[in-house]
Design a protein around this motif. Structure first.
Motif, PDB file in Angstrom:
ATOM      1  N   GLY A   1       0.966  -0.672  -0.122  1.00 57.80           N
ATOM      2  CA  GLY A   1      -0.155  -0.407   0.085  1.00 57.80           C
ATOM      3  C   GLY A   1       0.903   1.157  -0.170  1.00 57.80           C
ATOM      4  N   ASP A   2       0.858   2.474   0.806  1.00 58.17           N
ATOM      5  CA  ASP A   2       1.161   3.390   0.616  1.00 58.17           C
ATOM      6  C   ASP A   2       2.589   3.500   2.406  1.00 58.17           C
ATOM      7  OD1 ASP A   2       0.357   3.287   3.619  1.00 58.17           O
ATOM      8  OD2 ASP A   2      -1.007   5.554   3.064  1.00 58.17           O
ATOM      9  N   LYS A   3       2.696   2.469   2.266  1.00 61.10           N
ATOM     10  CA  LYS A   3       3.826   1.745   3.200  1.00 61.10           C
ATOM     11  C   LYS A   3       5.107   1.069   2.803  1.00 61.10           C
ATOM     12  CE  LYS A   3       6.329   0.277   7.316  1.00 61.10           C
ATOM     13  NZ  LYS A   3       6.768   1.921   8.114  1.00 61.10           N
TER      14      LYS A   3
ATOM     15  N   ASP B   1       9.085  -5.146  -5.708  1.00 67.28           N
ATOM     16  CA  ASP B   1       8.927  -3.757  -6.396  1.00 67.28           C
ATOM     17  C   ASP B   1       9.708  -3.380  -6.837  1.00 67.28           C
ATOM     18  OD1 ASP B   1       6.429  -4.763  -4.851  1.00 67.28           O
ATOM     19  OD2 ASP B   1       6.277  -2.618  -3.654  1.00 67.28           O
ATOM     20  N   GLY B   2      10.867  -3.435  -6.553  1.00 66.70           N
ATOM     21  CA  GLY B   2      12.206  -3.131  -7.708  1.00 66.70           C
ATOM     22  C   GLY B   2      13.778  -3.621  -6.540  1.00 66.70           C
ATOM     23  N   GLY B   3      14.998  -3.461  -7.816  1.00 71.21           N
ATOM     24  CA  GLY B   3      15.858  -4.070  -7.479  1.00 71.21           C
ATOM     25  C   GLY B   3      15.855  -5.433  -8.168  1.00 71.21           C
ATOM     26  N   GLN B   4      17.347  -5.532  -7.605  1.00 72.59           N
ATOM     27  CA  GLN B   4      17.799  -6.684  -8.081  1.00 72.59           C
ATOM     28  C   GLN B   4      17.936  -7.982  -7.143  1.00 72.59           C
ATOM     29  OE1 GLN B   4      20.031  -6.391 -11.908  1.00 72.59           O
ATOM     30  NE2 GLN B   4      21.476  -5.282 -10.764  1.00 72.59           N
TER      31      GLN B   4
END
Length: 325
Positions: A26-28, A68-71
């Protein structure tokens, strides 16, 4: 402890690497760009308060949730492109036991062997060996519900080892254990690493990280606040000092004049000098005393401990605790 090195002085290859890992619910924002490098055959501790994001890191690296991002790579496998390769190389023990209390310890082990598609004779052999190794052979035929907390944790890790993982994620492995069981668990972790296993350990226990870890990363508000050996982290925090005590008031006054940035305690005839605790810093104090022909009756070195580091880097928190089930 130094970073593990191979013969010839070269750093050990990385068992786990992560660059810019991000995760939000969510927004956290739970993880806000995490970089990690865990050398093979070492214990790496992820230290932080409740809600800091420790369990989320384990969930992502073990492919339980997606970032959600990165590898990241685990045992040479990309967590997004080759999740099956990652799962084949790792073992995961969460904060809450995966042990089924309705069946015996031996049956729990054999169930895990079946999940790894081991032939029955091999599964029985490995189960027997691990039950013996973890001092559970006598209790093997008893329902796991009758086991103590320490026994359940040992069985939990024994089950994790059935597939001979090269990398083990231990998420708060000693939570709720009594001191004796905690020390037993520490011995098990050391033994695993001696055998070449890489361990990522998440913990809130400062003494646990200090005792076991080759390197420690302090996680706070989804970011790595600091990383290094325990000794390197302790030097980040001010407050270290050398304390000199005298019985001769004249020597005390002379030392106070000879030394810089000194805090005096005239009643106790003691002096406190800021110090980072390094050999070079201590030698500087002793050289100044020698040059002035002064000898202290007592010298003690005080360095910040991991408690000081933890509170300095994380501050107060009222975040809820994460769980890995």
């Amino acid at each position: 402890m130094p970073t593990p090195r191979k013969a010839g002085g070269h750093p050990a290859p990385a068992a786990v690497t992560a660059i810019g890992l991000r995760k939000s619910y969510g927004d956290k924002t739970v993880l806000d760009g995490i970089d990690l490098r865990i050398p093979a055959g070492s214990v790496f501790a992820l230290l932080g308060p409740n809600g800091a994001g420790k369990t989320t890191v384990v969930k992502i690296l073990s492919t339980l949730v997606t970032a959600d991002g990165g590898q990241a790579q685990v045992a040479g496998h990309d967590i997004a492109a080759s999740p099956d390769g990652v799962r084949a190389a790792i073992g995961v023990t969460g904060q809450f036991s995966a042990v089924d209390g309705l069946i015996t310890g031996e049956e729990n082990m054999l169930l895990m062997a079946d999940l790894h598609h081991l032939p029955r004779p091999e599964g029985q052999r490995i189960a027997a060996e691990l039950l013996e190794r973890f001092d559970l052979a006598e209790a093997a035929k008893k329902p796991a519900s009758t086991y103590s907390g320490g026994m359940k944790r040992r069985l939990d890790i024994a089950m994790t080892l059935v597939g001979s993982p090269r990398i083990i994620f231990l998420d708060e492995p000693t939570t709720g254990l009594d001191p004796r069981s905690r020390h037993t668990m520490w011995g098990i972790i050391r033994e695993l690493v001696t055998g070449g296993t890489t361990v990522l350990l998440t913990t809130q226990y400062l003494d646990e990280a200090d005792e076991l870890a080759d390197r420690i990363a302090v996680l706070n508000d989804g970011r790595i606040a600091a990383e290094g050996t325990a000794e390197e982290l302790k030097r980040l925090v001010p407050g270290g000092h050398v304390r000199l005590r005298f019985t001769d008031p004249a020597a005390y006054r002379s030392a106070a004049s000879a030394l810089h940035e000194v805090t005096r305690d005239d009643e106790a005839l003691s002096l406190q000098i800021p110090s980072d605790g390094t050999q070079r810093d201590l030698r500087s104090v002793l050289d100044r005393l020698d040059a002035a022909g002064i000898e202290a009756d007592e010298l003690t070195v005080h360095t910040p401990d991991l408690d000081d580091v933890f509170f300095a880097l994380t501050g107060p928190t009222d975040q809820p605790e994460e769980t890995l089930r």
